[in-house]
Scaffold this active site. Structure first.
Site, PDB file in Angstrom:
ATOM      1  N   LYS A  45       8.018  14.466   6.153  1.00  0.00           N
ATOM      2  CA  LYS A  45       6.589  14.370   6.761  1.00  0.00           C
ATOM      3  C   LYS A  45       5.399  14.321   5.864  1.00  0.00           C
ATOM      4  O   LYS A  45       4.299  14.702   6.660  1.00  0.00           O
ATOM      5  CB  LYS A  45       6.588  15.042   7.975  1.00  0.00           C
ATOM      6  N   TRP A  50       5.157   5.809   3.325  1.00  0.00           N
ATOM      7  CA  TRP A  50       4.132   5.326   2.725  1.00  0.00           C
ATOM      8  C   TRP A  50       4.416   5.092   1.151  1.00  0.00           C
ATOM      9  O   TRP A  50       3.893   3.853   0.686  1.00  0.00           O
ATOM     10  CB  TRP A  50       2.768   6.403   2.899  1.00  0.00           C
ATOM     11  N   TRP A  73      14.990   2.540   3.458  1.00  0.00           N
ATOM     12  CA  TRP A  73      16.273   3.142   3.115  1.00  0.00           C
ATOM     13  C   TRP A  73      17.179   2.309   2.262  1.00  0.00           C
ATOM     14  O   TRP A  73      18.004   2.971   1.509  1.00  0.00           O
ATOM     15  CB  TRP A  73      16.903   3.670   4.131  1.00  0.00           C
ATOM     16  N   TRP A  78      17.884   7.554  -0.201  1.00  0.00           N
ATOM     17  CA  TRP A  78      17.519   9.253  -0.184  1.00  0.00           C
ATOM     18  C   TRP A  78      18.958   9.538  -1.225  1.00  0.00           C
ATOM     19  O   TRP A  78      19.980   9.414  -0.583  1.00  0.00           O
ATOM     20  CB  TRP A  78      17.465   9.869   1.071  1.00  0.00           C
ATOM     21  N   HIS A 100      14.355  14.802  -0.754  1.00  0.00           N
ATOM     22  CA  HIS A 100      13.683  15.823  -0.032  1.00  0.00           C
ATOM     23  C   HIS A 100      14.116  17.345  -0.831  1.00  0.00           C
ATOM     24  O   HIS A 100      13.593  18.242  -0.394  1.00  0.00           O
ATOM     25  CB  HIS A 100      13.901  16.002   1.275  1.00  0.00           C
ATOM     26  N   SER A 130       3.674  16.832  12.555  1.00  0.00           N
ATOM     27  CA  SER A 130       4.285  15.621  12.407  1.00  0.00           C
ATOM     28  C   SER A 130       5.866  16.135  12.349  1.00  0.00           C
ATOM     29  O   SER A 130       6.588  15.421  12.975  1.00  0.00           O
ATOM     30  CB  SER A 130       3.976  14.978  11.232  1.00  0.00           C
ATOM     31  N   PHE A 221      -1.914   1.698   7.392  1.00  0.00           N
ATOM     32  CA  PHE A 221      -1.072   2.219   8.331  1.00  0.00           C
ATOM     33  C   PHE A 221      -0.850   1.104   9.502  1.00  0.00           C
ATOM     34  O   PHE A 221       0.018   1.084   9.819  1.00  0.00           O
ATOM     35  CB  PHE A 221      -1.584   3.439   8.983  1.00  0.00           C
ATOM     36  N   ALA A 222      -1.949   0.419   9.828  1.00  0.00           N
ATOM     37  CA  ALA A 222      -2.020  -0.602  11.014  1.00  0.00           C
ATOM     38  C   ALA A 222      -1.009  -1.423  10.512  1.00  0.00           C
ATOM     39  O   ALA A 222      -0.275  -2.052  11.476  1.00  0.00           O
ATOM     40  CB  ALA A 222      -3.420  -1.108  11.211  1.00  0.00           C
ATOM     41  N   ARG A 249       3.371   7.837  13.639  1.00  0.00           N
ATOM     42  CA  ARG A 249       2.803   8.105  14.929  1.00  0.00           C
ATOM     43  C   ARG A 249       1.167   7.821  14.997  1.00  0.00           C
ATOM     44  O   ARG A 249       0.709   7.125  15.894  1.00  0.00           O
ATOM     45  CB  ARG A 249       2.962   9.703  15.175  1.00  0.00           C
ATOM     46  N   LYS A 250       0.536   8.598  14.056  1.00  0.00           N
ATOM     47  CA  LYS A 250      -0.974   8.236  13.955  1.00  0.00           C
ATOM     48  C   LYS A 250      -1.411   7.986  12.573  1.00  0.00           C
ATOM     49  O   LYS A 250      -2.288   7.059  12.290  1.00  0.00           O
ATOM     50  CB  LYS A 250      -1.815   9.460  14.402  1.00  0.00           C
TER      51      LYS A 250
END
Length: 288
Positions: A45, A50, A73, A78, A100, A130, A221-222, A249-250
Site C-alpha cells: 500500500k 502506480w 500482475w 510479484w 514486498h 490504506s 489516479f482518476a 480508494r482515494k
C-alpha cells in the site's frame, strides 16, 4: 478459495498463504536476477500499482495499449507469489518484477547482478490507513475489527509482511550496495511529471515531451482507477470484495488525518521517532 485462511511464515514475517507457499518463497529467495531486470520494491500500500503503471508506460513510450489490455500482475508479477514462475516473461528486453520482501532476503542476490531497483516509499500513517481498508476488502487477509486495533498491530509490526519500519530501513540501508532509486508516493503526488523524468534518467530511457505527456496522463489516479487491468475488479468478489472497499480508494496524501485521533497521532509520532532515530530518511506527511 485455495488457502484463504493459511498463514505462511518466512524469514521472521507472516504472509498470506493464498498468495505464498513454501515453494514460491524458496524460489524467490533463490531467484537469479540479471542485467536489464527492473525490480519494484515496496511495503504494501505504498504505491506499487502506480509504479507498475508508470514503468509500463515509460517502456511503451506512452502507448497505453499494453496498460489497458494486460493485467498489471502479468506485466510486473510479484516475485514471491505462487504464479510468478509461470508468469514471468523471459523475452528480450527488461523483465519487470515486483516484490514486498525485505532486503535481507533479496539484497544478496541483487548485489551480484546489475539489476535496477526502484524502492517506492510512503508515509506510514497513510500506509496504515490504506492497509486497513485493504484488509477489509481482501478475503485472504486477517479480519481486523476496528482501525484502532489494526493501528496497534501495525505499529508493533504484527501484520502480514512485517514491520514497516524494518522494511524501509532495511532497503534504505542498501543505498550504497545496489543500483537503487528511491522515490516517494508523496513526490509522485506533488509533481508526477518531474518524477517520471527522474525515473527515465535512472532507467536510461529518454523520452520526448509528447511521450512524457502521455505517461503523465495515463498515470493519473482518476485514469488508473477506471482501468480494469490495474484496479483489481477482474478478481472475483470472493477474493477481493470491492463493496467493502475499493482497491484504488482515494489516492491522496494525508488521509491519515481523517482517521487518527490526536492521541493516536501522538503515539505514532513517538514510536516513529524511536524506531527511525538511526535513519536519516525524510518522510513527507502532508503536501498542502
Amino acid at each position: 478459495m485455495d488457502r484463504m485462511d493459511v498463514t505462511e511464515e518466512f524469514a521472521g514475517i507472516q504472509l498470506p498463504g493464498h498468495l505464498h507457499t513454501p515453494e514460491s518463497l524458496r524460489y524467490a529467495q533463490e531467484f537469479q536476477f540479471r542485467e536489464g531486470d527492473v525490480v519494484i520494491v515496496t511495503y504494501p500500500k505504498s504505491g506499487t500499482t502506480w509504479m507498475q503503471e508508470i514503468l509500463t508506460l515509460i517502456y511503451s513510450q506512452g502507448d497505453p495499449e499494453i496498460a489497458t489490455s494486460v493485467p498489471n500482475w502479468m506485466r510486473a508479477p510479484w516475485l514471491e507469489h505462487t504464479y510468478f514462475k509461470d508468469t514471468l516473461k523471459d523475452d528480450e528486453g527488461p523483465r519487470f518484477i515486483t516484490t514486498h520482501l525485505p532486503s535481507n532476503i533479496l539484497a544478496p542476490a541483487l548485489k551480484k547482478s546489475k539489476t535496477k531497483v526502484i524502492y517506492v516509499m510512503r508515509n506510514p500513517k497513510d500506509v496504515a490507513v490504506s492497509f486497513y481498508y485493504f484488509h477489509k476488502m481482501a478475503r485472504f487477509m486477517p479480519d481486523s475489527e476496528s482501525f484502532p486495533e489494526f493501528l496497534e498491530l501495525f505499529l508493533e509490526g504484527k501484520v502480514y509482511y512485517g514491520s514497516w519500519f524494518d522494511h524501509i530501513k532495511g532497503w534504505y540501508g542498501q543505498k550504497k550496495n545496489l543500483d537503487i532509486f528511491y522515490i516517494s508516493y508523496e513526490d509522485m503526488q506533488k509533481d508526477l511529471r518531474r518524477s517520471i523524468k527522474k525515473l527515465c534518467g535512472f532507467l536510461g530511457c529518454p523520452m520526448y515531451t509528447e511521450e512524457v505527456d502521455k505517461v503523465e496522463e495515463h498515470c493519473r489516479f482518476a485514469v488508473m482507477s477506471q482501468n480494469v487491468m490495474i484496479n483489481y475488479t477482474l478478481i472475483p468478489r470472493d477474493i477481493m470484495d470491492h463493496e467493502q472497499s475499493k482497491f484504488m480508494r482515494k489516492g491522496i496524501v494525508g488521509d491519515w488525518k481523517n482517521h487518527l485521533t490526536d492521541e493516536q497521532n501522538e503515539r505514532f509520532d513517538k514510536i516513529y521517532k524511536e524506531k527511525m532515530a538511526d535513519c536519516d530518511l525524510h518522510i513527507v506527511w502532508n503536501i498542502d
